[in-house]
Design a protein around this motif. Structure first.
Motif, mmCIF file in Angstrom:
data_model
loop_
_atom_site.group_PDB
_atom_site.id
_atom_site.type_symbol
_atom_site.label_atom_id
_atom_site.label_comp_id
_atom_site.label_asym_id
_atom_site.label_seq_id
_atom_site.Cartn_x
_atom_site.Cartn_y
_atom_site.Cartn_z
ATOM 1 N N GLY A 82 -8.113 -17.982 -8.454
ATOM 2 C CA GLY A 82 -7.643 -17.002 -9.419
ATOM 3 C C GLY A 82 -8.302 -17.092 -10.777
ATOM 4 N N ARG A 83 -8.967 -18.213 -11.065
ATOM 5 C CA ARG A 83 -9.673 -18.387 -12.334
ATOM 6 C C ARG A 83 -11.170 -18.141 -12.208
ATOM 7 N NH1 ARG A 83 -6.870 -23.839 -14.957
ATOM 8 N NH2 ARG A 83 -4.726 -23.020 -15.012
ATOM 9 N N LEU A 85 -1.171 -9.584 -0.700
ATOM 10 C CA LEU A 85 -2.150 -10.244 0.163
ATOM 11 C C LEU A 85 -2.741 -11.398 -0.632
ATOM 12 C CD1 LEU A 85 -3.595 -10.042 2.948
ATOM 13 C CD2 LEU A 85 -5.405 -8.807 1.767
ATOM 14 N N ALA A 86 -2.526 -12.624 -0.161
ATOM 15 C CA ALA A 86 -2.915 -13.796 -0.940
ATOM 16 C C ALA A 86 -3.561 -14.847 -0.046
ATOM 17 C CB ALA A 86 -1.701 -14.386 -1.646
ATOM 18 N N VAL A 87 -4.341 -15.714 -0.680
ATOM 19 C CA VAL A 87 -5.013 -16.816 0.006
ATOM 20 C C VAL A 87 -4.352 -18.125 -0.412
ATOM 21 C CG1 VAL A 87 -7.189 -18.051 0.321
ATOM 22 C CG2 VAL A 87 -7.191 -15.551 0.101
ATOM 23 N N TYR A 88 -4.066 -18.982 0.578
ATOM 24 C CA TYR A 88 -3.453 -20.282 0.337
ATOM 25 C C TYR A 88 -4.334 -21.374 0.933
ATOM 26 C CZ TYR A 88 0.742 -17.586 -0.741
ATOM 27 O OH TYR A 88 1.631 -16.704 -1.301
ATOM 28 N N ASP A 89 -4.270 -22.567 0.348
ATOM 29 C CA ASP A 89 -5.011 -23.679 0.935
ATOM 30 C C ASP A 89 -4.172 -24.337 2.021
ATOM 31 O OD1 ASP A 89 -3.184 -25.409 -0.291
ATOM 32 O OD2 ASP A 89 -4.531 -25.894 -1.954
ATOM 33 N N ALA A 115 -0.643 -24.290 -1.172
ATOM 34 C CA ALA A 115 -0.749 -23.902 -2.579
ATOM 35 C C ALA A 115 -1.508 -22.581 -2.706
ATOM 36 C CB ALA A 115 -1.464 -24.990 -3.375
ATOM 37 N N LEU A 116 -1.048 -21.726 -3.607
ATOM 38 C CA LEU A 116 -1.704 -20.443 -3.829
ATOM 39 C C LEU A 116 -3.095 -20.654 -4.412
ATOM 40 C CD1 LEU A 116 -1.601 -17.305 -3.969
ATOM 41 C CD2 LEU A 116 -0.649 -17.567 -6.273
ATOM 42 N N VAL A 117 -4.097 -20.044 -3.780
ATOM 43 C CA VAL A 117 -5.471 -20.096 -4.268
ATOM 44 C C VAL A 117 -5.793 -18.846 -5.079
ATOM 45 C CG1 VAL A 117 -7.908 -20.157 -3.591
ATOM 46 C CG2 VAL A 117 -6.228 -21.550 -2.355
#
Length: 209
Positions: free
Chosen positions: A180-181, A148-152, A156-158
């Motif tokens: 992620g940071r 489960l991931a968030v993209y802009d 691009a992977l956020v």
């Protein structure tokens, strides 16, 4: 004079909206918060002629789903209609459920799956739009690898929120609007993507700082 009365349900709130006679008893359709997968679920109750419970089934996803009418069908099963917030194209959609005589919904030619079970489900995040944090709800049918991931908006992977093998059933994760940071991301449109097996589902999220 009253012949008998019966009550059905659990510790939550339960409603019956429609009843029909058939197969030596009655079939009742409504909704329940006591049982099921989500907020409200369609509630189907089969009784004998004396009103005693033969079986109960629930149908729906993680949102609000309700059954408002039920009727027996020529093949011995039942047809239920109501509305759903869990599935479909909009906020509320018409929900039509066809079951066999035991209340099971056939999926891919099989009738041995849980009633109303969908292979995967990714709910719309809440709240949406959101300012600081939002909750993402999803469900899977069995133990499997989940991402489960968030993209802009550019793809691009956020941030990856979930990665691993999960148990079946409903799950929730909170996104705090950081990458992620650990840095806050700006206002805009983002996409939450669930990947489980061969299925990929996406929901649009709006962040307003």
């Amino acid at each position: 004079d009253t012949v008998w009365t019966r009550t059905y349900g659990g510790p939550g709130s339960d409603w019956g909206y429609s009843v029909a006679a058939g197969a030596g008893g009655y079939i009742i359709a409504g909704m329940t918060t006591s049982f099921g997968a989500g907020y409200y679920d369609v509630y189907l109750i089969k009784t004998d002629a004396a009103g005693d419970t033969v079986w109960t089934r629930t149908y729906g996803g993680l949102e609000w789903d309700s059954g408002h009418s039920v009727a027996p069908t020529a093949d011995g099963g039942y047809i239920v209609t109501g509305f759903t917030e869990s599935f479909g194209a909009g906020n509320d959609d018409v929900y039509l459920i066809k079951t066999n005589a035991d209340g099971w919904v056939e999926v891919g030619g099989r009738d041995d799956v849980e009633p109303g079970r969908r292979l995967h489900y990714l709910s719309q995040n809440r709240p949406n739009p959101f300012g600081r944090a939002t909750t993402i709800s999803y469900a899977i049918p069995d133990h499997r690898q989940v991402s489960l991931a968030v993209y802009d908006i550019r793809g691009a992977l956020v941030r990856e929120l979930v990665s691993g093998t999960l148990s079946p059933g409903p799950h929730q994760v909170v996104w705090d609007g950081r990458d992620g940071r650990g840095r806050e991301v700006g206002s805009g449109v983002y996409f939450c993507c669930l990947e489980a097996g061969e299925t990929r589902e996406t929901r649009r999220m709006v962040l307003l700082r």
